[in-house]
Write a protein that holds these residues in place. Structure first.
Motif, mmCIF file in Angstrom:
data_model
loop_
_atom_site.group_PDB
_atom_site.id
_atom_site.type_symbol
_atom_site.label_atom_id
_atom_site.label_comp_id
_atom_site.label_asym_id
_atom_site.label_seq_id
_atom_site.Cartn_x
_atom_site.Cartn_y
_atom_site.Cartn_z
ATOM 1 N N MET A 151 18.445 -22.196 -38.011
ATOM 2 C CA MET A 151 17.091 -22.651 -37.459
ATOM 3 C C MET A 151 16.077 -21.587 -37.004
ATOM 4 O O MET A 151 16.590 -20.859 -36.098
ATOM 5 N N LYS A 152 15.161 -21.280 -37.331
ATOM 6 C CA LYS A 152 14.175 -20.383 -36.687
ATOM 7 C C LYS A 152 13.710 -20.998 -35.442
ATOM 8 O O LYS A 152 12.877 -21.911 -35.324
ATOM 9 N N LEU A 153 13.558 -20.451 -34.217
ATOM 10 C CA LEU A 153 13.310 -20.783 -32.930
ATOM 11 C C LEU A 153 11.709 -20.529 -32.662
ATOM 12 O O LEU A 153 11.501 -19.420 -32.867
ATOM 13 N N GLU A 164 12.580 -21.914 -42.052
ATOM 14 C CA GLU A 164 11.540 -21.661 -40.977
ATOM 15 C C GLU A 164 10.854 -22.906 -40.394
ATOM 16 O O GLU A 164 10.819 -22.973 -39.266
ATOM 17 N N ASN A 165 10.628 -23.686 -41.440
ATOM 18 C CA ASN A 165 10.118 -25.045 -41.064
ATOM 19 C C ASN A 165 10.818 -25.948 -41.879
ATOM 20 O O ASN A 165 10.976 -25.779 -43.006
ATOM 21 N N VAL A 166 11.021 -27.317 -41.261
ATOM 22 C CA VAL A 166 11.307 -28.417 -42.281
ATOM 23 C C VAL A 166 9.899 -29.132 -42.949
ATOM 24 O O VAL A 166 8.717 -29.248 -42.131
ATOM 25 N N ASN A 167 9.750 -28.933 -44.143
ATOM 26 C CA ASN A 167 8.284 -29.499 -44.695
ATOM 27 C C ASN A 167 8.773 -31.358 -44.821
ATOM 28 O O ASN A 167 9.683 -31.635 -45.509
ATOM 29 N N MET A 168 7.805 -31.821 -44.380
ATOM 30 C CA MET A 168 7.483 -33.338 -44.477
ATOM 31 C C MET A 168 5.850 -33.590 -44.761
ATOM 32 O O MET A 168 5.153 -33.342 -44.113
ATOM 33 N N ASP A 169 5.941 -34.375 -45.770
ATOM 34 C CA ASP A 169 4.483 -35.172 -46.086
ATOM 35 C C ASP A 169 4.254 -36.382 -44.979
ATOM 36 O O ASP A 169 5.345 -36.646 -44.384
ATOM 37 N N GLN A 206 11.214 -31.811 -50.515
ATOM 38 C CA GLN A 206 10.069 -30.997 -50.123
ATOM 39 C C GLN A 206 10.460 -29.536 -49.625
ATOM 40 O O GLN A 206 9.672 -29.004 -49.012
ATOM 41 N N ASN A 207 11.930 -29.254 -49.627
ATOM 42 C CA ASN A 207 12.324 -28.194 -49.172
ATOM 43 C C ASN A 207 13.289 -27.386 -49.850
ATOM 44 O O ASN A 207 13.917 -27.824 -50.685
ATOM 45 N N ASP A 208 13.116 -26.102 -49.737
ATOM 46 C CA ASP A 208 13.991 -24.989 -50.559
ATOM 47 C C ASP A 208 15.165 -24.965 -49.794
ATOM 48 O O ASP A 208 16.515 -24.786 -50.598
ATOM 49 N N ALA A 209 15.420 -24.713 -48.642
ATOM 50 C CA ALA A 209 16.667 -24.489 -47.852
ATOM 51 C C ALA A 209 17.577 -26.102 -47.805
ATOM 52 O O ALA A 209 16.782 -27.089 -47.675
ATOM 53 N N GLU A 210 18.593 -25.738 -47.716
ATOM 54 C CA GLU A 210 19.482 -26.958 -47.795
ATOM 55 C C GLU A 210 19.552 -27.535 -46.205
ATOM 56 O O GLU A 210 19.626 -27.137 -45.294
#
Length: 366
Positions: free
Chosen positions: A1-3, A141-146, A169-173
């Protein structure tokens, strides 16, 4: 997680004892010097209270106002928006900080303190409301959510971070960690702003409307004030909460789906949302946001926090205190001080001009 951080951490305000009745207890103060706005200089102790979202900015404002007016001190109690408005109506505070405008019933009640001309609102503090999470195993970098996904998470319908609706909605697992929703337990303007977004942008997924008190039907964890929810989320792996972005510390944040893009919070993106806002016909000085916008680059979960003042006060000293403090808050100097302390978006020239006109017209009852 990027802070990520948004401004500095909020400082603890030094709160004076609220022994005096704020709206009428300073009548014996002398105001013989000349103030920066051309009127009488302010002296004595001005007492306000309300939104905890303003805490970091208020530290800068109280210090700056004192430097400009050495005989004036300002005490602010960050008790939350609802309690701030209540204290203002009851005469404990000479002004209220609130993340939501007064409703018509509250405005009517305030006439007992403010006189028949009632109150006005000054949009003093503009900031994104971050959807913040504690997810140390997430490497994006961020969790994407609509909007529908955010609503389903906070309604308790999505309970794990790797739920397909989030993962798609996210590329990272995302990990299979359980989601713990953390909300405000006190009546909160931040809650009202956040649920207003859910109600407008995801009405099919969020059926609880725009509320200041979190719906009791939703099973979740809770804490008092902004510092409380941030503290609880920070100590709970898998937690998700909503809070003024200036106070989220090391928590990760959601990039919110807007149109075809995902927009991380920022002061500039929040300012874009306010730039197109309309005036509230039911609350003088307040604004109405388009929270369901699909405009590019706009962060739609925005908190516009107000200072609520009387059009007239019961004595000259209090009127002078409020006028001088209010003018400092909306000045370019005051807005810059808040931005450096809290990272909020400065108000527009139009908001500033309208606020100064109302502040300078404050009168004394009698």
């Amino acid at each position: 997680m990027k802070l990520r951080r948004f401004g500095r951490s909020a400082a603890v305000l030094s709160i004076a004892a609220l022994a005096l009745t704020a709206c009428g207890g300073n009548g014996d103060e002398e105001t013989t010097d000349t103030a920066s706005n051309g009127g009488a200089a302010a002296s004595g102790n001005l007492i306000g209270g309300g939104a905890s979202s303003q805490e970091a900015a208020m530290t800068a404002w109280t210090q700056g106002a004192n430097e400009a007016n050495p005989e004036l001190t300002v005490s602010y109690d960050p008790v939350g928006s609802g309690s701030g408005r209540e204290g203002f109506i009851n005469g404990a505070y000479s002004f209220a900080g609130s993340d939501a405008a007064m409703d018509t019933d509250e405005q009517s009640q305030a006439e007992a303190i403010c006189g028949p001309d009632g109150v006005f609102h000054v949009p003093s503090y503009i900031s994104p409301v971050a959807v913040a999470y504690n997810l140390p195993d997430f490497e994006g970098e961020n969790v994407n959510m609509d909007a529908d996904t955010i609503a389903a998470v906070f309604a308790g319908e999505i309970t794990e971070w790797n739920d397909p609706q989030i993962q798609d909605q996210n590329d990272a697992e995302l990990p299979d960690t359980a989601i713990t929703v953390v909300h405000r337990s006190d009546d909160s303007g931040t809650t009202e702003n956040f649920t207003a977004y859910l109600d407008e942008a995801a009405s099919e997924s969020w059926t609880y409307g725009e509320v200041e008190a979190w719906p009791s039907e939703i099973t979740a964890e809770s804490a008092q004030q902004t510092s409380g929810v941030v503290g609880l989320a920070s100590s709970t792996e898998g937690a998700i909460t909503y809070a003024d972005a200036s106070q989220i510390g090391d928590l990760g944040t959601v990039a919110v789906g807007v149109g075809e893009d995902y927009v991380p919070y920022s002061a500039d993106a929040a300012a874009e949302a306010v730039a197109s806002a309309e005036e509230d016909a039911e609350a003088e000085g307040a604004v109405v946001l388009d929270r369901a916008t699909d405009a590019a680059g706009v962060y739609p979960i925005v908190l516009v926090s107000y200072h609520i003042f009387c059009h007239s006060y019961q004595d000259q000293a209090t009127a002078d205190q409020v006028r001088e403090f209010g003018n400092y808050i909306v000045s370019e100097e005051g807005q810059t001080a808040a931005e450096e302390s809290a990272g909020n978006a400065p108000i527009t020239d139009g908001i500033r001009d309208a606020a100064i006109e109302r502040l300078d017209a404050i009168s004394v009852q009698g």
